[in-house]
Design a protein around this motif. Structure first.
Motif, PDB file in Angstrom:
ATOM      1  N   PRO A  17       0.820  -1.106  -0.056  1.00 35.60           N
ATOM      2  CA  PRO A  17       0.049  -0.057  -0.023  1.00 35.60           C
ATOM      3  C   PRO A  17       0.798   1.218   0.078  1.00 35.60           C
ATOM      4  O   PRO A  17       1.785   1.395   0.659  1.00 35.60           O
ATOM      5  CB  PRO A  17      -0.797  -0.103   1.264  1.00 35.60           C
ATOM      6  CG  PRO A  17      -0.882  -1.658   1.714  1.00 35.60           C
ATOM      7  CD  PRO A  17       0.529  -2.052   1.114  1.00 35.60           C
ATOM      8  N   SER A  28      -3.563  -1.339  -1.658  1.00 32.62           N
ATOM      9  CA  SER A  28      -3.962  -2.169  -0.436  1.00 32.62           C
ATOM     10  C   SER A  28      -4.335  -3.479  -0.507  1.00 32.62           C
ATOM     11  O   SER A  28      -4.590  -3.983   0.604  1.00 32.62           O
ATOM     12  CB  SER A  28      -4.778  -1.179   0.231  1.00 32.62           C
ATOM     13  OG  SER A  28      -6.065  -1.119  -0.462  1.00 32.62           O
ATOM     14  N   HIS A  79      -5.800  -8.643   1.311  1.00 28.22           N
ATOM     15  CA  HIS A  79      -5.581  -7.260   1.661  1.00 28.22           C
ATOM     16  C   HIS A  79      -4.670  -7.132   2.817  1.00 28.22           C
ATOM     17  O   HIS A  79      -4.567  -8.015   3.537  1.00 28.22           O
ATOM     18  CB  HIS A  79      -7.159  -6.893   2.000  1.00 28.22           C
ATOM     19  CG  HIS A  79      -7.224  -5.842   3.065  1.00 28.22           C
ATOM     20  ND1 HIS A  79      -7.466  -5.809   4.289  1.00 28.22           N
ATOM     21  CD2 HIS A  79      -7.022  -4.358   2.594  1.00 28.22           C
ATOM     22  CE1 HIS A  79      -7.489  -4.478   4.647  1.00 28.22           C
ATOM     23  NE2 HIS A  79      -7.211  -3.654   3.804  1.00 28.22           N
ATOM     24  N   ASP A  82      -3.824  -3.185   8.493  1.00 28.86           N
ATOM     25  CA  ASP A  82      -3.155  -2.016   9.301  1.00 28.86           C
ATOM     26  C   ASP A  82      -2.040  -2.691  10.187  1.00 28.86           C
ATOM     27  O   ASP A  82      -1.067  -2.166  10.553  1.00 28.86           O
ATOM     28  CB  ASP A  82      -4.115  -1.505  10.202  1.00 28.86           C
ATOM     29  CG  ASP A  82      -5.093  -0.207   9.404  1.00 28.86           C
ATOM     30  OD1 ASP A  82      -4.426  -0.089   8.196  1.00 28.86           O
ATOM     31  OD2 ASP A  82      -6.079  -0.009   9.758  1.00 28.86           O
TER      32      ASP A  82
END
Ligand SMILES: [Zn+2]
Length: 128
Positions: A17, A28, A79, A82
């Protein structure tokens, strides 16, 4: 037999990302497509305002078409979370439809989900 671990690793390699500009970011989500010939194509999402961006599956399919192929045997998307880890995610509705329209047999393509493998037909039943 699709080597899903290899497919996921290929997708993870390009899932980095980053900001592209004040308005755009990318990667991402990354996707890997394997064709009936066994070739793997990857792509990343590009996110922009005004709905001009596109999904990772879309980008991977474009790379496949560019290389002269259009029959998809399998697809997976990852994906980057975070916390730095990865999760496998299913294709969105638009990508399901898009993939099915690229070859008359792509509705038979396998799709790797987090805990199982299904066919595109199972994700997109009752096609028009
Ligand atoms: Zn999509």
């Amino acid at each position: 037999m699709i080597d899903w671990e290899k497919m996921i690793e290929q997708a993870k390699k390009v899932c980095r990302p980053r900001e592209l500009s004040q308005n755009a970011c990318a990667a991402s989500v990354a996707a890997a497509i394997v064709t009936d010939q066994g070739n793997i194509y990857t792509g990343v999402c590009i996110d922009t305002p005004c709905s001009m961006g596109f999904c990772a599956e879309h980008a991977a399919a474009a790379a496949m078409i560019t290389a002269g192929e259009n029959r998809i045997a399998g697809v997976v998307a990852v994906h980057k979370k975070d916390d730095g880890g990865f999760e496998v995610i299913p294709p969105c509705g638009r990508c399901r439809e898009f993939i099915c329209q690229l070859h008359d047999d792509n509705h038979l393509a396998q799709v790797k989900l987090n805990d199982r493998v299904v066919t595109m037909d199972e994700l997109l039943p009752f096609r028009w």
